[in-house]
Design a protein around this motif. Sequence first.
Motif, PDB file in Angstrom:
ATOM      1  N   ILE A 314       0.850  -1.196   0.000  1.00  0.00           N
ATOM      2  CA  ILE A 314       0.000   0.000   0.000  1.00  0.00           C
ATOM      3  C   ILE A 314       0.886   1.245   0.000  1.00  0.00           C
ATOM      4  N   GLN A 315       0.559   2.207  -0.865  1.00  0.00           N
ATOM      5  CA  GLN A 315       1.305   3.466  -0.922  1.00  0.00           C
ATOM      6  C   GLN A 315       0.333   4.648  -1.010  1.00  0.00           C
ATOM      7  N   PRO A 316      -0.021   5.267   0.105  1.00  0.00           N
ATOM      8  CA  PRO A 316      -0.781   6.525   0.031  1.00  0.00           C
ATOM      9  C   PRO A 316       0.113   7.658  -0.451  1.00  0.00           C
ATOM     10  N   PHE A 317      -0.473   8.650  -1.133  1.00  0.00           N
ATOM     11  CA  PHE A 317       0.326   9.757  -1.659  1.00  0.00           C
ATOM     12  C   PHE A 317      -0.535  11.001  -1.812  1.00  0.00           C
ATOM     13  N   VAL A 318       0.137  12.129  -1.897  1.00  0.00           N
ATOM     14  CA  VAL A 318      -0.498  13.422  -2.145  1.00  0.00           C
ATOM     15  C   VAL A 318       0.354  14.175  -3.157  1.00  0.00           C
ATOM     16  N   GLN A 333      -3.952  22.221  -8.996  1.00  0.00           N
ATOM     17  CA  GLN A 333      -4.543  20.890  -8.877  1.00  0.00           C
ATOM     18  C   GLN A 333      -3.938  20.173  -7.685  1.00  0.00           C
ATOM     19  N   THR A 334      -4.814  19.555  -6.886  1.00  0.00           N
ATOM     20  CA  THR A 334      -4.404  18.759  -5.735  1.00  0.00           C
ATOM     21  C   THR A 334      -4.948  17.346  -5.905  1.00  0.00           C
ATOM     22  N   ASP A 335      -4.088  16.358  -5.705  1.00  0.00           N
ATOM     23  CA  ASP A 335      -4.475  14.954  -5.825  1.00  0.00           C
ATOM     24  C   ASP A 335      -4.218  14.241  -4.498  1.00  0.00           C
ATOM     25  N   LEU A 336      -5.186  13.433  -4.078  1.00  0.00           N
ATOM     26  CA  LEU A 336      -5.039  12.551  -2.928  1.00  0.00           C
ATOM     27  C   LEU A 336      -5.308  11.133  -3.415  1.00  0.00           C
ATOM     28  N   GLY A 337      -4.390  10.214  -3.130  1.00  0.00           N
ATOM     29  CA  GLY A 337      -4.586   8.882  -3.684  1.00  0.00           C
ATOM     30  C   GLY A 337      -3.932   7.790  -2.873  1.00  0.00           C
ATOM     31  N   VAL A 338      -4.260   6.567  -3.250  1.00  0.00           N
ATOM     32  CA  VAL A 338      -3.655   5.370  -2.675  1.00  0.00           C
ATOM     33  C   VAL A 338      -3.329   4.424  -3.819  1.00  0.00           C
ATOM     34  N   ALA A 339      -2.093   3.935  -3.858  1.00  0.00           N
ATOM     35  CA  ALA A 339      -1.667   2.977  -4.867  1.00  0.00           C
ATOM     36  C   ALA A 339      -1.476   1.612  -4.228  1.00  0.00           C
ATOM     37  N   GLN A 348       0.253  -2.352 -10.936  1.00  0.00           N
ATOM     38  CA  GLN A 348      -0.227  -1.555  -9.809  1.00  0.00           C
ATOM     39  C   GLN A 348      -1.598  -0.969 -10.105  1.00  0.00           C
ATOM     40  N   ILE A 349      -2.337  -0.746  -9.034  1.00  0.00           N
ATOM     41  CA  ILE A 349      -3.666  -0.153  -9.108  1.00  0.00           C
ATOM     42  C   ILE A 349      -3.665   1.061  -8.195  1.00  0.00           C
ATOM     43  N   SER A 350      -4.290   2.152  -8.625  1.00  0.00           N
ATOM     44  CA  SER A 350      -4.358   3.339  -7.774  1.00  0.00           C
ATOM     45  C   SER A 350      -5.722   3.999  -7.884  1.00  0.00           C
ATOM     46  N   GLY A 351      -6.122   4.599  -6.794  1.00  0.00           N
ATOM     47  CA  GLY A 351      -7.337   5.406  -6.755  1.00  0.00           C
ATOM     48  C   GLY A 351      -6.967   6.821  -6.374  1.00  0.00           C
ATOM     49  N   SER A 366     -12.678  15.287  -9.515  1.00  0.00           N
ATOM     50  CA  SER A 366     -12.621  14.046 -10.275  1.00  0.00           C
ATOM     51  C   SER A 366     -12.177  12.914  -9.369  1.00  0.00           C
ATOM     52  N   PHE A 367     -12.572  11.690  -9.746  1.00  0.00           N
ATOM     53  CA  PHE A 367     -12.098  10.504  -9.052  1.00  0.00           C
ATOM     54  C   PHE A 367     -11.696   9.482 -10.091  1.00  0.00           C
ATOM     55  N   PHE A 368     -10.481   8.947  -9.972  1.00  0.00           N
ATOM     56  CA  PHE A 368      -9.938   8.010 -10.948  1.00  0.00           C
ATOM     57  C   PHE A 368      -9.520   6.722 -10.251  1.00  0.00           C
ATOM     58  N   VAL A 369      -9.747   5.618 -10.910  1.00  0.00           N
ATOM     59  CA  VAL A 369      -9.160   4.344 -10.522  1.00  0.00           C
ATOM     60  C   VAL A 369      -8.379   3.844 -11.716  1.00  0.00           C
ATOM     61  N   THR A 370      -7.095   3.582 -11.525  1.00  0.00           N
ATOM     62  CA  THR A 370      -6.246   3.204 -12.656  1.00  0.00           C
ATOM     63  C   THR A 370      -5.608   1.840 -12.407  1.00  0.00           C
ATOM     64  N   LEU A 371      -5.424   1.107 -13.484  1.00  0.00           N
ATOM     65  CA  LEU A 371      -4.718  -0.169 -13.452  1.00  0.00           C
ATOM     66  C   LEU A 371      -3.574  -0.102 -14.440  1.00  0.00           C
ATOM     67  N   GLN A 372      -2.373  -0.393 -13.981  1.00  0.00           N
ATOM     68  CA  GLN A 372      -1.189  -0.354 -14.845  1.00  0.00           C
ATOM     69  C   GLN A 372      -0.511  -1.708 -14.846  1.00  0.00           C
ATOM     70  N   LEU A 373      -0.231  -2.229 -16.050  1.00  0.00           N
ATOM     71  CA  LEU A 373       0.479  -3.496 -16.214  1.00  0.00           C
ATOM     72  C   LEU A 373       1.565  -3.341 -17.259  1.00  0.00           C
TER      73      LEU A 373
END
Length: 375
Positions: A314-318, A333-339, A348-351, A366-373
Amino acid sequence: MKHLNKLAWSVALATTATLTPVMSSHAAGTITFGEDRYISLGFGMRGSYSRVEDGAGNGSSYSNDFSLDSGRIYLSGSLNKYIKGMLNTEKDIAGQGFQVIDAVGIFQMTPDISIWAGRFLSPSDRANMAGPYYSLGGGYWAGIASRYGFNGGYIGRDDGVALVATAFDQRLAYSFGAFEGNTAFQIAPVADEVESARGSDGLMYAGRLQYSFWDTEPGYYGTGNYLGTKDIFTIGIAGRSQKNGAVSATDQGQYYSYSADLLIEKQNVGPGAVSFEAAYYRYDTDKVFRSEEGKAYSAGAGYIFNEKVGWGQIQPFVRYQRFDADNNIDLRQTDLGVAYIIDGYNAQISGVYSHLKETSQSNTDSFFVTLQLQF
């Protein structure tokens, strides 16, 4: 401006071959033909689903859209220990074909010095060199502050030649080159450079210098975050300039930009590793494009836990960005997320929740959920 709420699933498969000693390694299939002779092949795609408030045709309903954001083919090869190269493509905007984004010959003069010639990333800030798949939380998050699409090609690519080198056991990394510049290179069927409004033409000169005080960072195409695998304390500066590099239909002027960036990562801070990055930018177009000149800032912080939860960590980030343009438009722009880091940048997956604020405009959430492979 409408207030937006987005729910996006981004599916990314980005693959690049192990190219040269001065590039990052990526998963790929490799066929060898002898000592220092090989060809590597990879492929990638990025897709997304978005749900946007008031985004439907009637202006009052939610839109629901799927799109193929990126489709790539990656090739690299080596003739011998001195001559190597790569060819990377990206789908065009219409999705009807592919366009070359990287086509470069790499001449390894010594273990520490190489010459790059062709189309590739020109020297610039860390965010641009790391690209969309190798930054904190994934995605090209610094697009507001790191504005190198304006001069030097879309997604930072340009045609030219550069010296790429290291010294002092790879602690000092430096690159300098001359490029076409003044480029409107887009991922589209028609891509061309902007001609000077007055007929004069000058090359764009770009350079980057960085020094690593702790662990070294080998590779020209860089990494924005090491996900708790290294102790990093690196500072970098970059700049570029072109006579008549800012050209409109009626005017032209000098283009220049410079930046300074910092990355700090430390392992074994409590139950994990902490990271912090920051950058400052200054852009000038000789008052030709007031919307593209001004000061910009970016910063990010993350914490990755050592212990796995299921498959990954788990990696929370700002993250925060600001571009204060000379036309009095302030963009923040401000982003709050967890990878969820399954296999480094390979899986990896992040919201992410994102809040965008523009002067004299309503806010955008906005709210994003991303999947990276990567394969």
